[in-house]
Scaffold this motif. Structure first.
Motif, PDB file in Angstrom:
ATOM      1  N   VAL A  72      34.612   3.608 -14.000  1.00  0.00           N
ATOM      2  CA  VAL A  72      33.859   4.209 -15.025  1.00  0.00           C
ATOM      3  C   VAL A  72      34.931   4.377 -16.278  1.00  0.00           C
ATOM      4  CG1 VAL A  72      32.352   6.018 -15.833  1.00  0.00           C
ATOM      5  CG2 VAL A  72      31.994   5.070 -13.720  1.00  0.00           C
ATOM      6  N   LYS A  73      35.923   4.971 -15.622  1.00  0.00           N
ATOM      7  CA  LYS A  73      36.958   5.188 -16.774  1.00  0.00           C
ATOM      8  C   LYS A  73      37.668   4.147 -17.296  1.00  0.00           C
ATOM      9  CE  LYS A  73      38.994   9.933 -15.025  1.00  0.00           C
ATOM     10  NZ  LYS A  73      40.156  10.692 -14.516  1.00  0.00           N
ATOM     11  N   LEU A  74      37.732   3.197 -16.598  1.00  0.00           N
ATOM     12  CA  LEU A  74      38.517   1.853 -17.168  1.00  0.00           C
ATOM     13  C   LEU A  74      37.608   1.240 -17.999  1.00  0.00           C
ATOM     14  CD1 LEU A  74      40.655  -0.157 -17.187  1.00  0.00           C
ATOM     15  CD2 LEU A  74      39.624  -1.299 -14.806  1.00  0.00           C
ATOM     16  N   LYS A  79      36.353  -0.022 -23.623  1.00  0.00           N
ATOM     17  CA  LYS A  79      35.464  -0.293 -24.666  1.00  0.00           C
ATOM     18  C   LYS A  79      36.081   0.540 -25.812  1.00  0.00           C
ATOM     19  CE  LYS A  79      30.893   0.002 -24.193  1.00  0.00           C
ATOM     20  NZ  LYS A  79      29.403   0.447 -23.563  1.00  0.00           N
ATOM     21  N   GLN A  80      36.790   1.643 -25.691  1.00  0.00           N
ATOM     22  CA  GLN A  80      37.428   2.333 -26.546  1.00  0.00           C
ATOM     23  C   GLN A  80      38.357   1.571 -27.389  1.00  0.00           C
ATOM     24  OE1 GLN A  80      39.082   5.753 -24.798  1.00  0.00           O
ATOM     25  NE2 GLN A  80      39.327   6.910 -26.460  1.00  0.00           N
ATOM     26  N   TRP A  81      39.151   0.711 -26.783  1.00  0.00           N
ATOM     27  CA  TRP A  81      40.154  -0.027 -27.398  1.00  0.00           C
ATOM     28  C   TRP A  81      39.617  -1.145 -28.211  1.00  0.00           C
ATOM     29  CZ3 TRP A  81      44.814  -1.839 -23.764  1.00  0.00           C
ATOM     30  CH2 TRP A  81      45.463  -0.680 -23.383  1.00  0.00           C
ATOM     31  N   VAL A  82      38.568  -1.704 -27.701  1.00  0.00           N
ATOM     32  CA  VAL A  82      37.886  -2.858 -28.330  1.00  0.00           C
ATOM     33  C   VAL A  82      36.898  -2.230 -29.664  1.00  0.00           C
ATOM     34  CG1 VAL A  82      35.978  -4.436 -28.181  1.00  0.00           C
ATOM     35  CG2 VAL A  82      37.567  -4.314 -26.368  1.00  0.00           C
ATOM     36  N   ASP A  83      36.435  -1.172 -29.456  1.00  0.00           N
ATOM     37  CA  ASP A  83      35.842  -0.328 -30.726  1.00  0.00           C
ATOM     38  C   ASP A  83      36.963  -0.123 -31.887  1.00  0.00           C
ATOM     39  OD1 ASP A  83      33.504  -0.618 -29.707  1.00  0.00           O
ATOM     40  OD2 ASP A  83      33.031   1.685 -29.435  1.00  0.00           O
ATOM     41  N   ALA A 130      43.635  -2.049 -18.226  1.00  0.00           N
ATOM     42  CA  ALA A 130      42.791  -2.252 -19.496  1.00  0.00           C
ATOM     43  C   ALA A 130      43.689  -3.451 -20.371  1.00  0.00           C
ATOM     44  CB  ALA A 130      42.717  -1.133 -20.373  1.00  0.00           C
ATOM     45  N   GLU A 131      45.015  -3.329 -20.466  1.00  0.00           N
ATOM     46  CA  GLU A 131      46.119  -4.089 -21.078  1.00  0.00           C
ATOM     47  C   GLU A 131      45.807  -5.582 -20.420  1.00  0.00           C
ATOM     48  OE1 GLU A 131      48.557  -4.299 -23.287  1.00  0.00           O
ATOM     49  OE2 GLU A 131      48.924  -6.274 -22.796  1.00  0.00           O
ATOM     50  N   THR A 132      45.916  -5.482 -19.147  1.00  0.00           N
ATOM     51  CA  THR A 132      45.956  -6.624 -18.215  1.00  0.00           C
ATOM     52  C   THR A 132      44.639  -7.458 -18.482  1.00  0.00           C
ATOM     53  OG1 THR A 132      47.187  -5.717 -16.387  1.00  0.00           O
ATOM     54  CG2 THR A 132      46.190  -7.761 -15.934  1.00  0.00           C
ATOM     55  N   LEU A 133      43.458  -6.905 -18.302  1.00  0.00           N
ATOM     56  CA  LEU A 133      42.250  -7.513 -18.613  1.00  0.00           C
ATOM     57  C   LEU A 133      42.065  -8.117 -20.037  1.00  0.00           C
ATOM     58  CD1 LEU A 133      39.760  -7.967 -16.902  1.00  0.00           C
ATOM     59  CD2 LEU A 133      38.755  -6.061 -17.827  1.00  0.00           C
ATOM     60  N   LEU A 134      42.285  -7.438 -20.975  1.00  0.00           N
ATOM     61  CA  LEU A 134      42.446  -7.792 -22.306  1.00  0.00           C
ATOM     62  C   LEU A 134      43.268  -8.637 -22.569  1.00  0.00           C
ATOM     63  CD1 LEU A 134      41.835  -4.315 -24.140  1.00  0.00           C
ATOM     64  CD2 LEU A 134      39.953  -5.940 -23.627  1.00  0.00           C
TER      65      LEU A 134
END
Ligand SMILES: C[S@@+](CC[C@H](N)C(=O)[O-])C[C@H]1O[C@@H](n2cnc3c(N)ncnc32)[C@H](O)[C@@H]1O
Length: 292
Positions: A72-74, A79-83, A130-134
């Motif tokens: 949930v946190k991830l 979403k926050q980064w993308v927004d 988050a960095e890895t996934l993006l």
């Protein structure tokens, strides 16, 4: 059939997936050990088996671990980064083209290029995940300069797709056991009669990953599969003389249309894959796109 996919990854097995699933099901093994798990494509699309996902790359290990422990946190962080990228200062970037450009600028920035292992060093585990996934969804291969090209047509769309299926992915990963071991240690640790080792090692002679294979590693892998108590399914490229010398003739081979975007192999019209199995499989049934 739509398959779950977390990221774009060099050498992932999308076109082979239907047949791989069928072979693994026919083995009737209770546990699948995805020894060179990479993007997790195989593990994500198997049903009714226990999964051990493994990769030596600490970035991939951390990513799956955070999906497992704090989904949930991830998701919220991504979403926050993308927004923040799409709405800098509250201003919306609506057009898909502009979104792609923004995503490219962010992930192809010089400070994000180079060794992806270094990128993770300054980050907490959740931000690193988050960095890895993006990064994997915006630059081909996730290795920064090597593969981040304009050919990656829709990085913004890739990220949106992942967010759309994130909950489904997380509910599968929740049941996995996640390891970060060299294949030698992993296979010895998990060997038993009702285990199937899925083996998709790095490509000989290619440097697509943070951890790649030398001839010696293939020899060690061969020695290990010759003595395992469990089942194995090994995939390597067909017709590479050095590989045939080590592994012998494959159980069977398949040809697939080449949809690979990687420069080195892009010009080839088809990919020939060798399958090595130590259990019986009815090779007559196969994916319509494959030919013998
Ligand atoms: C061909 S890729 C696997 C792709 C994966 N099947 C997928 O669908 O995404 C090979 C993987 O092996 C990992 N690897 C390299 N050396 C390894 C080692 N010694 N032990 C375990 N994993 C290793 C790499 O990090 C890479 O992710």
């Amino acid at each position: 059939m739509t398959y779950l996919r977390l990221m774009k990854y060099p050498g992932s097995k999308t076109v082979m997936l239907p047949e791989l699933i069928r072979i693994i099901e026919e083995s009737r093994c209770k546990t699948v050990v995805d020894v060179f798990g990479g993007s997790g494509l195989i593990s994500l699309n198997l049903e009714r088996v226990a999964i051990v996902y493994n990769d030596l790359d600490p970035g991939l290990y951390n990513l799956f671990l955070q999906i497992h422990n704090q989904p949930v946190k991830l998701k919220r962080l991504i979403k926050q980064w993308v927004d923040n990228l799409y709405h800098p200062g509250g201003k919306s970037i609506l057009q898909n083209r502009s979104r792609n450009e923004v995503v490219r600028r962010e992930f192809i920035a010089p400070e994000r290029q180079g060794n992806s292992l270094d990128i993770g060093k300054g980050l907490d585990p959740l931000s690193y995940a988050a960095e890895t996934l993006l990064r994997f969804n915006t630059t081909f291969g996730g290795l920064g300069a090597t593969y981040s090209t304009e050919r990656e047509k829709s990085p913004a769309r890739n990220i949106e797709k992942v967010l759309g299926t994130f909950d489904q992915i997380a509910s599968k990963v929740r049941n996995w056991r996640i390891e970060n071991l060299d294949f030698r240690e992993l296979m010895t640790k998990h060997d038993s009669e009702d285990v199937l080792f899925y083996l998709d090692p790095p490509y000989p002679g290619k440097e697509w990953y943070n951890f790649n294979f030398r001839a010696h590693d293939f020899h060690v892998l061969k020695a290990l599969i010759d003595q395992v108590r469990g089942h194995y399914l090994l995939n390597i490229d067909d017709k590479i003389p050095a590989m045939t010398r080590i592994f012998g003739n494959p159980t069977f081979t398949r040809r697939y249309p080449n949809r690979n975007g990687i420069q080195e192999t892009r010009s080839m019209e088809e990919r020939r894959k060798a399958y090595y199995l130590n259990f019986s499989y009815n090779i007559g049934s196969r994916h319509p796109e494959a030919s013998e």
